[in-house]
Write an enzyme that holds these catalytic residues in place. Structure first.
Site, PDB file in Angstrom:
ATOM      1  CB  SER A 171     -45.745  17.962  -8.678  1.00  0.00           C
ATOM      2  OG  SER A 171     -46.658  18.894  -8.042  1.00  0.00           O
ATOM      3  CG  HIS A 193     -42.940  20.886  -6.137  1.00  0.00           C
ATOM      4  ND1 HIS A 193     -42.838  21.938  -7.076  1.00  0.00           N
ATOM      5  CD2 HIS A 193     -44.238  20.417  -6.305  1.00  0.00           C
ATOM      6  CE1 HIS A 193     -43.696  21.669  -7.755  1.00  0.00           C
ATOM      7  NE2 HIS A 193     -44.756  20.967  -7.415  1.00  0.00           N
TER       8      HIS A 193
END
Length: 288
Positions: A209, A266
Protein backbone atom coordinates in the site's frame (compact mmCIF):
# COMPACT_ATOMS: atom_id res chain seq x y z
CA UNK A 1 0.60 -11.99 -30.82
CA UNK A 2 3.89 -10.05 -30.64
CA UNK A 3 3.90 -6.26 -30.15
CA UNK A 4 4.84 -4.29 -33.28
CA UNK A 5 6.40 -0.81 -33.27
CA UNK A 6 4.06 1.43 -35.25
CA UNK A 7 5.81 4.78 -34.83
CA UNK A 8 9.16 6.00 -33.59
CA UNK A 9 9.06 9.73 -32.97
CA UNK A 10 11.17 12.30 -31.10
CA UNK A 11 10.15 12.71 -27.49
CA UNK A 12 9.20 16.34 -28.12
CA UNK A 13 6.45 15.23 -30.51
CA UNK A 14 3.10 15.55 -28.77
CA UNK A 15 1.26 12.25 -29.20
CA UNK A 16 -1.46 12.94 -26.65
CA UNK A 17 -4.10 13.84 -29.24
CA UNK A 18 -3.46 10.75 -31.35
CA UNK A 19 -3.35 8.50 -28.27
CA UNK A 20 -6.69 9.95 -27.18
CA UNK A 21 -8.07 9.03 -30.62
CA UNK A 22 -6.80 5.45 -30.25
CA UNK A 23 -8.53 5.26 -26.88
CA UNK A 24 -11.78 6.48 -28.41
CA UNK A 25 -11.49 3.73 -31.00
CA UNK A 26 -10.58 1.16 -28.31
CA UNK A 27 -7.35 0.26 -30.11
CA UNK A 28 -4.94 -1.75 -27.88
CA UNK A 29 -1.63 0.07 -27.65
CA UNK A 30 1.17 1.23 -25.39
CA UNK A 31 3.84 3.94 -25.57
CA UNK A 32 7.42 3.56 -24.34
CA UNK A 33 10.54 5.71 -24.38
CA UNK A 34 13.67 4.19 -25.93
CA UNK A 35 16.96 5.87 -26.83
CA UNK A 36 15.48 9.35 -26.83
CA UNK A 37 12.42 8.35 -28.85
CA UNK A 38 8.83 7.56 -27.98
CA UNK A 39 7.64 4.32 -29.52
CA UNK A 40 4.01 3.41 -30.16
CA UNK A 41 3.30 -0.34 -30.00
CA UNK A 42 0.24 -2.36 -31.03
CA UNK A 43 -0.33 -6.15 -31.12
CA UNK A 44 0.13 -7.52 -34.65
CA UNK A 45 1.42 -6.24 -37.97
CA UNK A 46 -2.00 -5.96 -39.61
CA UNK A 47 -3.25 -3.61 -36.89
CA UNK A 48 0.05 -1.70 -37.07
CA UNK A 49 -0.51 -0.90 -40.75
CA UNK A 50 -3.98 0.42 -40.01
CA UNK A 51 -2.72 2.59 -37.16
CA UNK A 52 0.05 4.01 -39.39
CA UNK A 53 -2.57 4.94 -41.94
CA UNK A 54 -4.69 6.49 -39.22
CA UNK A 55 -1.72 8.56 -37.99
CA UNK A 56 -1.01 9.80 -41.52
CA UNK A 57 -4.54 11.22 -41.64
CA UNK A 58 -4.97 12.37 -38.05
CA UNK A 59 -1.54 12.98 -36.43
CA UNK A 60 -3.06 15.44 -33.95
CA UNK A 61 -5.95 13.11 -33.12
CA UNK A 62 -8.63 15.39 -34.60
CA UNK A 63 -11.14 14.86 -31.79
CA UNK A 64 -13.87 16.52 -33.85
CA UNK A 65 -13.61 13.94 -36.64
CA UNK A 66 -16.48 11.44 -36.78
CA UNK A 67 -15.53 8.00 -35.53
CA UNK A 68 -16.75 6.33 -38.68
CA UNK A 69 -14.19 8.29 -40.67
CA UNK A 70 -11.31 6.78 -38.79
CA UNK A 71 -12.41 3.39 -37.47
CA UNK A 72 -9.69 0.78 -37.27
CA UNK A 73 -11.33 -2.52 -38.28
CA UNK A 74 -10.79 -5.39 -35.91
CA UNK A 75 -9.54 -3.26 -33.03
CA UNK A 76 -10.48 -4.79 -29.69
CA UNK A 77 -9.49 -4.34 -26.10
CA UNK A 78 -6.42 -6.40 -25.23
CA UNK A 79 -7.11 -9.49 -23.13
CA UNK A 80 -5.45 -10.35 -19.84
CA UNK A 81 -2.74 -12.50 -21.49
CA UNK A 82 -1.82 -9.73 -23.93
CA UNK A 83 -1.68 -7.16 -21.14
CA UNK A 84 0.50 -9.48 -19.06
CA UNK A 85 2.94 -9.97 -21.94
CA UNK A 86 3.10 -6.21 -22.49
CA UNK A 87 3.81 -5.51 -18.80
CA UNK A 88 6.26 -8.17 -17.59
CA UNK A 89 7.66 -6.14 -14.67
CA UNK A 90 4.21 -5.52 -13.21
CA UNK A 91 3.50 -9.24 -13.43
CA UNK A 92 6.90 -10.15 -11.95
CA UNK A 93 6.34 -7.97 -8.86
CA UNK A 94 2.88 -9.44 -8.36
CA UNK A 95 4.16 -12.99 -8.84
CA UNK A 96 6.88 -12.43 -6.23
CA UNK A 97 4.26 -10.98 -3.89
CA UNK A 98 2.06 -14.06 -4.31
CA UNK A 99 5.01 -16.39 -3.67
CA UNK A 100 5.90 -14.55 -0.47
CA UNK A 101 2.23 -14.61 0.59
CA UNK A 102 2.23 -18.40 0.19
CA UNK A 103 5.50 -18.84 2.09
CA UNK A 104 4.45 -16.56 4.94
CA UNK A 105 0.94 -18.08 5.03
CA UNK A 106 -0.52 -14.57 4.67
CA UNK A 107 1.04 -13.40 7.91
CA UNK A 108 0.82 -16.55 10.03
CA UNK A 109 4.34 -17.91 9.44
CA UNK A 110 6.39 -15.63 11.66
CA UNK A 111 9.58 -17.63 11.15
CA UNK A 112 9.47 -16.63 7.47
CA UNK A 113 8.20 -13.10 8.07
CA UNK A 114 11.09 -12.26 10.38
CA UNK A 115 13.51 -12.53 7.44
CA UNK A 116 11.53 -10.02 5.36
CA UNK A 117 10.36 -7.53 7.99
CA UNK A 118 12.00 -4.12 8.33
CA UNK A 119 13.63 -5.23 11.59
CA UNK A 120 14.29 -8.69 12.95
CA UNK A 121 12.27 -9.95 15.89
CA UNK A 122 11.74 -12.96 18.10
CA UNK A 123 8.70 -14.23 19.94
CA UNK A 124 8.92 -15.52 23.49
CA UNK A 125 5.66 -16.58 25.02
CA UNK A 126 3.15 -13.79 24.59
CA UNK A 127 5.79 -11.13 23.92
CA UNK A 128 7.57 -10.03 20.75
CA UNK A 129 11.03 -8.49 20.94
CA UNK A 130 12.28 -6.31 18.07
CA UNK A 131 15.82 -5.52 17.06
CA UNK A 132 16.68 -2.08 15.73
CA UNK A 133 17.15 -1.09 12.09
CA UNK A 134 20.77 -0.19 12.85
CA UNK A 135 21.46 -3.74 14.01
CA UNK A 136 20.06 -5.16 10.78
CA UNK A 137 22.11 -2.82 8.59
CA UNK A 138 25.27 -3.54 10.56
CA UNK A 139 24.65 -7.25 9.95
CA UNK A 140 24.44 -6.57 6.20
CA UNK A 141 20.70 -7.20 5.96
CA UNK A 142 20.07 -4.40 3.45
CA UNK A 143 17.18 -6.23 1.82
CA UNK A 144 15.03 -5.36 4.84
CA UNK A 145 14.79 -1.79 3.54
CA UNK A 146 12.44 -2.89 0.72
CA UNK A 147 11.12 -6.40 1.45
CA UNK A 148 8.31 -5.30 3.82
CA UNK A 149 6.29 -4.44 0.70
CA UNK A 150 6.04 -8.19 -0.03
CA UNK A 151 4.47 -9.09 3.33
CA UNK A 152 0.68 -9.21 3.50
CA UNK A 153 -1.62 -10.05 6.38
CA UNK A 154 -4.74 -11.77 5.12
CA UNK A 155 -6.30 -12.45 1.74
CA UNK A 156 -8.20 -9.15 1.53
CA UNK A 157 -5.01 -7.19 2.21
CA UNK A 158 -3.23 -9.08 -0.59
CA UNK A 159 -6.14 -8.88 -3.05
CA UNK A 160 -6.72 -5.14 -2.74
CA UNK A 161 -3.05 -4.23 -2.98
CA UNK A 162 -2.50 -6.57 -5.94
CA UNK A 163 -5.42 -5.15 -7.89
CA UNK A 164 -4.21 -1.58 -7.41
CA UNK A 165 -0.62 -2.44 -8.31
CA UNK A 166 -1.89 -4.13 -11.48
CA UNK A 167 -3.83 -0.98 -12.38
CA UNK A 168 -1.18 1.62 -11.57
CA UNK A 169 1.92 -0.43 -12.38
CA UNK A 170 0.76 -1.13 -15.95
CA UNK A 171 0.24 2.57 -16.60
CA UNK A 172 3.78 3.47 -15.59
CA UNK A 173 5.40 0.46 -17.29
CA UNK A 174 3.59 1.14 -20.57
CA UNK A 175 4.51 4.84 -20.59
CA UNK A 176 7.92 5.07 -18.90
CA UNK A 177 9.14 1.50 -19.22
CA UNK A 178 9.91 -1.45 -16.95
CA UNK A 179 13.10 0.03 -15.49
CA UNK A 180 11.26 3.18 -14.44
CA UNK A 181 8.55 1.13 -12.74
CA UNK A 182 11.16 -1.01 -10.97
CA UNK A 183 13.04 2.05 -9.75
CA UNK A 184 9.90 3.78 -8.55
CA UNK A 185 8.66 0.64 -6.78
CA UNK A 186 11.94 0.28 -4.88
CA UNK A 187 12.11 3.99 -4.02
CA UNK A 188 8.53 4.07 -2.75
CA UNK A 189 9.03 0.88 -0.77
CA UNK A 190 12.09 2.38 0.90
CA UNK A 191 10.38 5.73 1.56
CA UNK A 192 7.24 4.18 3.02
CA UNK A 193 9.14 1.73 5.24
CA UNK A 194 11.51 4.39 6.58
CA UNK A 195 8.56 6.71 7.24
CA UNK A 196 6.69 4.03 9.17
CA UNK A 197 9.76 3.02 11.18
CA UNK A 198 10.52 6.67 11.98
CA UNK A 199 6.96 7.22 13.17
CA UNK A 200 6.24 4.03 15.11
CA UNK A 201 9.71 2.70 15.93
CA UNK A 202 10.47 -1.04 15.75
CA UNK A 203 7.24 -2.80 14.81
CA UNK A 204 5.80 -5.31 12.37
CA UNK A 205 4.29 -3.83 9.21
CA UNK A 206 4.11 -4.68 5.53
CA UNK A 207 2.20 -4.55 2.28
CA UNK A 208 2.27 -2.83 -1.10
CA UNK A 209 0.00 0.00 0.00
CA UNK A 210 2.84 2.46 0.64
CA UNK A 211 4.14 1.73 -2.86
CA UNK A 212 0.63 2.17 -4.26
CA UNK A 213 0.28 5.63 -2.78
CA UNK A 214 3.66 6.44 -4.30
CA UNK A 215 2.52 5.30 -7.75
CA UNK A 216 -0.71 7.25 -7.30
CA UNK A 217 1.14 10.45 -6.38
CA UNK A 218 3.56 9.97 -9.27
CA UNK A 219 0.78 9.62 -11.85
CA UNK A 220 -1.21 12.47 -10.33
CA UNK A 221 1.52 15.14 -10.34
CA UNK A 222 3.14 13.93 -13.59
CA UNK A 223 -0.24 14.16 -15.36
CA UNK A 224 -0.81 17.68 -14.06
CA UNK A 225 2.52 18.90 -15.47
CA UNK A 226 2.83 16.80 -18.64
CA UNK A 227 -0.63 15.46 -19.55
CA UNK A 228 -0.68 12.05 -21.19
CA UNK A 229 -3.40 9.43 -21.64
CA UNK A 230 -1.57 6.73 -19.66
CA UNK A 231 -1.67 8.69 -16.40
CA UNK A 232 -5.20 10.01 -16.79
CA UNK A 233 -6.85 8.19 -13.90
CA UNK A 234 -10.58 7.37 -13.90
CA UNK A 235 -12.74 10.07 -12.26
CA UNK A 236 -12.98 9.73 -8.53
CA UNK A 237 -9.99 7.41 -8.06
CA UNK A 238 -7.74 10.09 -6.60
CA UNK A 239 -10.47 11.44 -4.34
CA UNK A 240 -11.34 7.95 -3.14
CA UNK A 241 -7.72 7.02 -2.36
CA UNK A 242 -7.04 10.27 -0.50
CA UNK A 243 -10.31 9.98 1.40
CA UNK A 244 -9.38 6.42 2.40
CA UNK A 245 -6.01 7.68 3.64
CA UNK A 246 -7.68 10.32 5.80
CA UNK A 247 -10.20 7.84 7.20
CA UNK A 248 -7.41 5.43 8.13
CA UNK A 249 -5.53 8.23 9.88
CA UNK A 250 -8.48 8.85 12.21
CA UNK A 251 -7.75 5.54 13.95
CA UNK A 252 -11.27 4.24 13.47
CA UNK A 253 -10.09 0.81 12.32
CA UNK A 254 -7.90 0.36 15.37
CA UNK A 255 -10.83 1.47 17.52
CA UNK A 256 -13.04 -1.17 15.90
CA UNK A 257 -10.24 -3.73 16.39
CA UNK A 258 -9.82 -4.37 12.65
CA UNK A 259 -6.04 -4.24 13.05
CA UNK A 260 -3.36 -1.59 12.84
CA UNK A 261 -2.79 0.38 9.63
CA UNK A 262 0.62 1.74 8.65
CA UNK A 263 -0.57 5.29 7.99
CA UNK A 264 2.93 6.74 8.05
CA UNK A 265 3.94 4.33 5.27
CA UNK A 266 1.02 5.55 3.15
CA UNK A 267 1.92 9.20 3.70
CA UNK A 268 5.62 8.55 3.08
CA UNK A 269 4.88 6.75 -0.17
CA UNK A 270 2.50 9.49 -1.32
CA UNK A 271 4.99 12.27 -0.62
CA UNK A 272 7.76 10.38 -2.42
CA UNK A 273 5.44 9.75 -5.38
CA UNK A 274 4.48 13.42 -5.62
CA UNK A 275 8.18 14.34 -5.66
CA UNK A 276 9.05 11.87 -8.44
CA UNK A 277 5.97 12.97 -10.38
CA UNK A 278 7.06 16.58 -9.99
CA UNK A 279 10.57 15.85 -11.25
CA UNK A 280 9.42 13.58 -14.06
CA UNK A 281 6.62 15.90 -15.14
CA UNK A 282 8.85 18.97 -15.21
CA UNK A 283 11.53 17.07 -17.14
CA UNK A 284 9.00 15.79 -19.70
CA UNK A 285 7.44 19.22 -20.00
CA UNK A 286 10.83 20.78 -20.70
CA UNK A 287 11.58 18.18 -23.38
CA UNK A 288 8.31 18.95 -25.12
Amino acid sequence: MSPVAVLRLPTQTNLSGFIALLQRLKVPHRVSEEAGEQVLWVPGESLAEQVRELYSRYPEGNDDAPLEASVVPGATRPGFIQQAKSNPLTCAVLLLTFIVAAITLLGDNFSAIRWLSFVDFKIQGEYIYFASAEQGLQAGQWWRLITPMLIHFGFLHLAMNSLWYWELGRRIESYQGALALLGLTLVFSLASSVAQYSFSGPSLFGGLSGVLYGLLGHCWIYQRLAPNPAYRLPPGVLVMMLAWLLICMTGVFELLQFGSIANAAHVGGLVAGCLTGLCGGLWQRARR
